[in-house]
Enzyme design. Sequence first.
Site, PDB file in Angstrom:
ATOM      1  N   ASN A 152      -4.645  -2.480  -2.144  1.00  0.00           N
ATOM      2  CA  ASN A 152      -5.964  -2.611  -2.003  1.00  0.00           C
ATOM      3  C   ASN A 152      -6.601  -1.199  -1.192  1.00  0.00           C
ATOM      4  OD1 ASN A 152      -4.783  -3.823   0.275  1.00  0.00           O
ATOM      5  ND2 ASN A 152      -6.602  -4.474   1.117  1.00  0.00           N
ATOM      6  N   LYS A 175       7.110   3.416   0.025  1.00  0.00           N
ATOM      7  CA  LYS A 175       7.050   2.778  -1.386  1.00  0.00           C
ATOM      8  C   LYS A 175       5.811   2.227  -1.521  1.00  0.00           C
ATOM      9  CE  LYS A 175       7.361  -1.183  -3.462  1.00  0.00           C
ATOM     10  NZ  LYS A 175       6.434  -0.801  -4.618  1.00  0.00           N
ATOM     11  N   GLU A 250       1.806  -6.314   8.820  1.00  0.00           N
ATOM     12  CA  GLU A 250       0.372  -6.482   8.574  1.00  0.00           C
ATOM     13  C   GLU A 250       0.288  -7.356   7.207  1.00  0.00           C
ATOM     14  OE1 GLU A 250      -2.034  -5.520  10.508  1.00  0.00           O
ATOM     15  OE2 GLU A 250      -0.968  -3.959  11.803  1.00  0.00           O
ATOM     16  N   LEU A 251      -0.169  -8.735   7.542  1.00  0.00           N
ATOM     17  CA  LEU A 251      -0.195  -9.366   6.508  1.00  0.00           C
ATOM     18  C   LEU A 251      -1.618  -9.937   5.945  1.00  0.00           C
ATOM     19  CD1 LEU A 251       3.052 -11.392   7.776  1.00  0.00           C
ATOM     20  CD2 LEU A 251       2.838  -9.545   6.068  1.00  0.00           C
ATOM     21  N   CYS A 284      -7.768  -7.268   3.262  1.00  0.00           N
ATOM     22  CA  CYS A 284      -6.933  -8.199   4.455  1.00  0.00           C
ATOM     23  C   CYS A 284      -8.100  -9.087   5.136  1.00  0.00           C
ATOM     24  CB  CYS A 284      -5.907  -7.778   4.816  1.00  0.00           C
ATOM     25  SG  CYS A 284      -6.480  -6.250   5.774  1.00  0.00           S
ATOM     26  N   GLU A 385      -5.194 -17.596   0.941  1.00  0.00           N
ATOM     27  CA  GLU A 385      -5.901 -16.102   0.583  1.00  0.00           C
ATOM     28  C   GLU A 385      -6.221 -16.002  -0.802  1.00  0.00           C
ATOM     29  OE1 GLU A 385      -3.637 -12.545   1.469  1.00  0.00           O
ATOM     30  OE2 GLU A 385      -5.325 -11.648   2.395  1.00  0.00           O
TER      31      GLU A 385
END
Length: 492
Positions: A152, A175, A250-251, A284, A385
């Site tokens: 994003n 990556k 970081e989810l 997020c 989400e």
Amino acid sequence: MKRYQLHIGGKSSAPHSGAWFETKNPFTGEAWAEIPRGNELDVDLAVQAAHQALTTGPWAEITATQRGALMRRLGDLIAEQATSLAEIEVRDNGKLLAEMQGQLNYIPQWFYYYGGMADKIQGSTLPLDKKGYFAFTRHEPVGVVAAITPWNSPLLLLAWKLAPALAAGCTMVVKPSEFTSASTLELALLFERAGFPPGVFNVVTGYGAEVGTALVEHPLVAKISFTGSDATGRVINEKAGRLLKHTAMELGGKSPNIVFEDADLEQAAFGAISGIFAATGQTCIAGSRLLVQRSVHDEVVKRLIEVAGTARMGDPMSVDTQVGPITTPIQLQKVLDYIDVAQKEGATAVLGGRKGTAPECGNGWFVEPTIFTGVRNDMRIAQEEVFGPVLSIIPFEDEADALHIANDVRFGLAAAVWTKDISRAIRMSEKLQAGTVWINTYRAVSFMAPFGGYKDSGLGRENGIDSVREFLQTKSVWINCGAVAGNPFVLR
Ligand code: NAD
């Protein structure tokens, strides 16, 4: 079509697989570049290069002050290239040029701020409880960092990891998401121009199951810094736990945006719209649950429909466009499926609710800005989400009710409160279970403000003065200044 190369040990190289995959423009649906399909052999070379730079290369030899100077030079180069990097990101992820240009203009600040911090990392002398010794601490780089990033906001989210990691003296293998790899490969070229020694920053593109897995499992990777979905985060954290590696996660989020009846309703409506539609909900921190006090519910809904109902979908490169496409066809389907789920659960779409097919959407992957009313907090649309332009509006009665609904979710990334009552704002900020709480604003972030998740939204913090510590390990050094060693076999 442009064909990219991997970036390993300061050089561009072809992938061992000999294969490339196409990256597509979400507005046209057409491929515009070829991305190398890396594998475990490429990962091994990249990690070896990063390890060598960390341990024996010139990076290990230069002073922290020189490290900071290189970082500031990198910041300058990013600033020079901001427009072309932003355009690449738009071509890859379909977010608005205004948003990506804003991010790229801001990213250099991370390298200036943490560049300044590089030579201010200090240990301390220890007040000991033993005579005849002197002891001090050193804060040393944790080692080779593997950064795994989502689609994003590729460069901004990478900068949140990269700048403090470099300040700490770490080296990195990145990556990027297979959907948005190009800008990270372009960034790698700036490292060489800034004068960084080879191996400090390496990029291996490819798929999660191939490159991502190999990176997580590589014995010379000391820390995995991950941003992405909680499902992938769990898989990585489990493996990293078994291998005793450091992690930062970081989810995702399902952030509540809470509007009280005494709020400036116009500002609150703008805040709600920017919280969910500005980035097409692909952020997020999307304010995907709008909690509105029942007495002003209908008025807020009306205002939202008025503003969001006129939002122009279209080419994300155009300054007139207000809502861009969804980044991938898979994500488009996921968002449409959630809209279906919400309707089956009994929610009412008072705006949108369909795939965007207006002529200005071209062949792009669009979803109309969608607002659901009649949402209960136990519905899937309120708990999971979506990562798309879908807002769920949930009424509440009073402060206690608002808090209960806001916290009754497994995520805890962010929350916002709209009220003119300062005491209430402070009470709410104390009780909301979220890593960031905004009062009368939404989506503000800064290199100076710690960012991260409570509950299932993550582990660790990025940004702020302390995030450099996440890339350091502490060593205690003991010096004998006259303590006499007695016979170790005699009890004293
Ligand atoms: P994702 O989890 O699908 O992928 C993220 C990265 O992990 C990609 O590079 C992917 O290739 C890689 N990956 C996938 N499987 C892997 C595996 N088994 N091992 C190692 N790597 C693997 O996430 P996404 O769809 O790219 O991004 C969207 C998600 O990211 C949303 O949940 C969003 O909330 C979250 N996000 C969080 C933040 C934050 O700061 N908290 C910021 C942005 C996005």
